[in-house]
Design an enzyme around this catalytic site. Structure first.
Site, short mmCIF file in Angstrom:
data_model
loop_
_atom_site.label_atom_id
_atom_site.label_comp_id
_atom_site.label_asym_id
_atom_site.label_seq_id
_atom_site.Cartn_x
_atom_site.Cartn_y
_atom_site.Cartn_z
N ASP A 133 12.82 -25.61 -26.92
CA ASP A 133 13.42 -24.51 -27.32
C ASP A 133 12.96 -24.19 -28.89
O ASP A 133 13.28 -22.96 -29.22
CB ASP A 133 14.93 -24.32 -26.90
CG ASP A 133 15.62 -25.34 -27.79
OD1 ASP A 133 15.20 -26.27 -28.62
OD2 ASP A 133 16.98 -25.52 -27.54
N GLU A 134 12.61 -25.28 -29.53
CA GLU A 134 12.30 -24.94 -31.09
C GLU A 134 11.16 -23.93 -31.15
O GLU A 134 11.10 -23.36 -32.28
CB GLU A 134 12.18 -26.25 -31.74
CG GLU A 134 13.15 -27.08 -31.63
CD GLU A 134 13.48 -28.27 -32.70
OE1 GLU A 134 12.86 -28.11 -33.81
OE2 GLU A 134 14.25 -29.09 -32.34
N TYR A 158 7.09 -29.32 -36.68
CA TYR A 158 7.12 -30.09 -35.21
C TYR A 158 7.05 -29.02 -34.27
O TYR A 158 6.25 -29.00 -33.44
CB TYR A 158 8.47 -30.85 -35.20
CG TYR A 158 8.74 -30.88 -33.55
CD1 TYR A 158 8.00 -31.68 -32.91
CD2 TYR A 158 10.07 -30.16 -32.82
CE1 TYR A 158 8.38 -31.86 -31.36
CE2 TYR A 158 10.31 -30.19 -31.56
CZ TYR A 158 9.31 -30.90 -30.95
OH TYR A 158 9.72 -31.12 -29.49
N LYS A 162 4.41 -27.99 -31.29
CA LYS A 162 4.61 -27.75 -29.95
C LYS A 162 4.12 -26.36 -29.63
O LYS A 162 3.36 -25.93 -28.51
CB LYS A 162 5.92 -28.04 -29.70
CG LYS A 162 6.47 -29.47 -29.89
CD LYS A 162 5.87 -30.37 -28.84
CE LYS A 162 6.53 -30.15 -27.40
NZ LYS A 162 6.13 -31.13 -26.63
P1 NAD Z 1 10.14 -39.84 -27.89
O1 NAD Z 1 9.88 -39.57 -29.30
O2 NAD Z 1 11.16 -40.65 -27.63
O3 NAD Z 1 8.86 -40.48 -27.03
C1 NAD Z 1 7.50 -39.88 -27.07
C2 NAD Z 1 6.69 -40.97 -26.49
O4 NAD Z 1 5.37 -40.29 -26.38
C3 NAD Z 1 6.67 -42.16 -26.95
O5 NAD Z 1 6.85 -43.08 -25.73
C4 NAD Z 1 5.21 -42.19 -27.59
O6 NAD Z 1 4.85 -43.46 -27.44
C5 NAD Z 1 4.35 -41.45 -26.80
N1 NAD Z 1 3.18 -40.97 -27.56
C6 NAD Z 1 3.22 -40.38 -29.02
N2 NAD Z 1 1.94 -40.03 -29.13
C7 NAD Z 1 1.10 -40.42 -28.10
C8 NAD Z 1 -0.21 -40.14 -27.64
N3 NAD Z 1 -1.00 -39.51 -28.68
N4 NAD Z 1 -0.77 -40.40 -26.54
C9 NAD Z 1 0.05 -41.06 -25.53
N5 NAD Z 1 1.36 -41.25 -25.79
C10 NAD Z 1 2.01 -40.85 -26.83
O7 NAD Z 1 10.36 -38.18 -27.31
P2 NAD Z 1 11.36 -37.57 -26.26
O8 NAD Z 1 12.40 -37.14 -26.76
O9 NAD Z 1 11.30 -38.31 -25.10
O10 NAD Z 1 10.54 -36.22 -26.13
C11 NAD Z 1 9.40 -36.10 -24.86
C12 NAD Z 1 8.70 -34.71 -24.60
O11 NAD Z 1 10.10 -33.64 -24.76
C13 NAD Z 1 8.24 -34.13 -25.99
O12 NAD Z 1 7.04 -33.61 -25.67
C14 NAD Z 1 9.08 -33.20 -26.63
O13 NAD Z 1 8.49 -32.51 -27.55
C15 NAD Z 1 10.00 -32.58 -25.57
N6 NAD Z 1 11.07 -32.35 -26.01
C16 NAD Z 1 12.22 -33.39 -26.24
C17 NAD Z 1 13.40 -33.06 -26.59
C18 NAD Z 1 14.57 -33.92 -26.93
O14 NAD Z 1 15.56 -33.39 -27.32
N7 NAD Z 1 14.54 -35.12 -26.98
C19 NAD Z 1 13.92 -31.49 -26.17
C20 NAD Z 1 12.96 -30.75 -25.90
C21 NAD Z 1 11.66 -31.13 -25.96
O1 DAU Z 2 15.88 -28.45 -29.57
C1 DAU Z 2 14.97 -29.21 -28.99
C2 DAU Z 2 14.69 -30.29 -30.00
O2 DAU Z 2 15.82 -31.23 -30.06
C3 DAU Z 2 13.32 -31.30 -29.60
O3 DAU Z 2 12.25 -30.32 -29.31
C4 DAU Z 2 13.05 -32.57 -30.40
O4 DAU Z 2 12.11 -33.13 -30.01
C5 DAU Z 2 14.41 -33.13 -30.61
O5 DAU Z 2 14.02 -34.00 -31.70
C6 DAU Z 2 15.64 -32.17 -30.97
O6 DAU Z 2 15.22 -31.50 -32.32
P1 DAU Z 2 16.70 -31.26 -33.36
O7 DAU Z 2 15.96 -31.37 -34.87
O8 DAU Z 2 17.29 -30.40 -32.71
O9 DAU Z 2 17.42 -33.00 -33.02
P2 DAU Z 2 18.06 -33.91 -34.11
O10 DAU Z 2 18.67 -35.07 -33.16
O11 DAU Z 2 17.02 -34.42 -35.05
O12 DAU Z 2 18.99 -33.10 -34.86
C7 DAU Z 2 20.23 -32.43 -34.17
C8 DAU Z 2 20.95 -31.49 -35.20
O13 DAU Z 2 21.76 -32.54 -35.90
C9 DAU Z 2 20.18 -30.88 -36.27
O14 DAU Z 2 20.64 -29.32 -36.36
C10 DAU Z 2 19.98 -31.78 -37.27
C11 DAU Z 2 21.35 -32.26 -37.44
N1 DAU Z 2 21.29 -33.82 -37.82
C12 DAU Z 2 20.42 -34.72 -37.35
C13 DAU Z 2 20.30 -36.02 -38.01
C14 DAU Z 2 19.30 -36.92 -37.38
C15 DAU Z 2 22.21 -34.02 -38.84
O15 DAU Z 2 23.09 -33.24 -39.11
N2 DAU Z 2 22.29 -35.38 -39.32
C16 DAU Z 2 21.11 -36.37 -38.97
O16 DAU Z 2 21.14 -37.53 -39.49
#
Ligand code: NAD
Ligand code: DAU
Length: 351
Positions: A133-134, A158, A162
């Site tokens: 959603d970012e 980031y 994306k």
């Molecule tokens: P994560 O960082 O936990 O995992 C990412 C994985 O991708 C890792 O296992 C890493 O080794 C692998 N990777 C990185 N670069 C690579 C490459 N060049 N080739 C092959 N593998 C590679 O991330 P996540 O939180 O599991 O996120 C997964 C996907 O979901 C991402 O595309 C992220 O943008 C998307 N996403 C995450 C969130 C969230 O809240 N975590 C929300 C929205 C979207």
């Molecule tokens: O919205 C989806 C995204 O959510 C994904 O695309 C990203 O991969 C994932 O990392 C996440 O991004 P955010 O930046 O929203 O997540 P994060 O957990 O880093 O932070 C969540 C919120 O909390 C954000 O407003 C920043 C705040 N935060 C985060 C950290 C790590 C703090 O206040 N303190 C902290 O130490």
């Protein structure tokens, strides 16, 4: 079978485990094992013959091409990415390499493979891009939530990377007819999340009696999606989504960061009574360019595919906290030198 990329990370590993349990269909899992990739995340499927792990980079077109030729997947789900906003602010290069160039190379390998498939397999093939959603930018308090037609306005390195990847996916469908699907979801939480993200960082710090660092005034809003609900949404989109379409996925749980942290402290107090966790909350300097609010309108996936989240934030958070309490060895193994250097870099007191 299907090919999953990034399946040793948080969401990818949960997806692989969930996919095998729900469908039984074999999975090849391509992951580079960066700092956030962890074979320990795949422990539940370690001896499962339906799961094949391959270490490699989505940006290595030749390696992806041989994998496709060897396994002939009917679909590819792309989770592989650099994912942490704060790391993208310190060093955007890796985000451009993997999220932009890597996704492009992956798409090119897939396009060549797909073009050579027999007609029926070409029509049935799917490429699903897991996005965020970012890419939509930030909302004011009274703005309507992000819908699939909200214009892209990414604000961090980031989210810009994306967004660029999503545009290549879109162009690949529009220009070449590749049957693509894109999901844009909100903040995931749940088991196996790397402890640099808000929820697991706060759990890890609270358990260690360390400060709980809240950025700025803590009034930023995120929508929270339990990871297994996200996995179910991806399965629904893969099976029944319309090629070329995008689907927003949300948890129906919009919350301010400070409220998330206080709720977490209450869950911890119930699950592991003792310390006054809330007393550890510490306000620290804000994230540069910090998006104020994200919110998701997920009516399209509900209407077209019948998906809705099943967990509330309270039920999902209780499961998450229990998982971290039961898996302290997993956490300890991650808290190595690389992790400590990241924590020192990000949370060093301002000079
Ligand atoms: P994560 O960082 O936990 O995992 C990412 C994985 O991708 C890792 O296992 C890493 O080794 C692998 N990777 C990185 N670069 C690579 C490459 N060049 N080739 C092959 N593998 C590679 O991330 P996540 O939180 O599991 O996120 C997964 C996907 O979901 C991402 O595309 C992220 O943008 C998307 N996403 C995450 C969130 C969230 O809240 N975590 C929300 C929205 C979207
Ligand atoms: O919205 C989806 C995204 O959510 C994904 O695309 C990203 O991969 C994932 O990392 C996440 O991004 P955010 O930046 O929203 O997540 P994060 O957990 O880093 O932070 C969540 C919120 O909390 C954000 O407003 C920043 C705040 N935060 C985060 C950290 C790590 C703090 O206040 N303190 C902290 O130490």
């Amino acid at each position: 079978m299907i090919l999953v990329t990034g399946g040793a990370g948080f969401i990818g590993a949960n997806f692989v485990i969930d996919w095998l349990a729900a469908t039984g269909e074999p999975v090849v899992n391509l992951d580079k094992l960066t700092y956030s990739g962890n074979l320990g995340n795949l422990a539940p499927v370690r001896d499962d013959r339906r799961h094949t792990f391959v270490r490699g980079d989505i940006g290595d077109r030749a390696a992806v091409a041989s994998l496709l030729a060897a396994h002939r997947p009917r679909a590819v789900v792309n989770f592989a990415a650099e994912t942490h906003v704060d790391r993208s602010i310190h060093g955007p290069d890796a985000f451009v390499k993997t999220n932009v160039a890597g996704t492009f190379e992956l798409l090119e390998a897939i396009r060549a493979y797909w073009t050579a498939l027999p007609q029926a397999e070409r029509a049935a093939f799917r490429f699903l891009q897991v996005s965020t959603d970012e890419v939509y930018g930030t909302l004011a308090p009274d703005d309507p939530p992000f819908s699939e037609t909200t214009p892209y306005a990414p604000n961090s390195p980031y989210s810009a990377s994306k967004a660029a990847a999503d545009h290549f996916v879109r162009a690949c469908h529009h220009t070449y007819g590749l049957p693509t699907l894109t999901t844009n979801c909100s903040n995931n939480y749940g088991p196996r999340q790397f402890p640099e993200k808000l929820v697991p960082l706060m759990i890890a710090n609270a358990l260690a009696g360390k400060a709980l660092p809240v950025y700025g005034d803590g009034q930023q809003v995120r929508d929270w999606l339990y990871v297994s609900d996200h996995c179910a949404a991806i399965r629904a989109v893969l099976e029944r989504g319309r090629p070329g379409e995008t689907y927003n996925v949300g948890g129906e749980a919009e919350m301010k960061n400070l409220d998330v942290v206080h709720t977490l402290c209450s869950v911890l107090a119930r699950e592991r009574p003792g310390p006054d966790y809330a007393a550890l909350v510490t306000f620290v300097k804000d994230r540069p360019g910090h998006d104020r609010r994200y919110a998701i309108d997920a009516r399209k996936i509900g209407r077209e595919l019948g998906w809705r989240p099943t967990e509330t934030f309270a039920s999902g958070l209780a499961k998450t906290v229990r998982w971290y309490l039961d898996n302290t060895a997993w956490l300890a193994a991650i808290q190595t030198r690389e992790y400590q250097s990241w924590i020192s870099l990000q949370y060093a007191p301002a000079a």
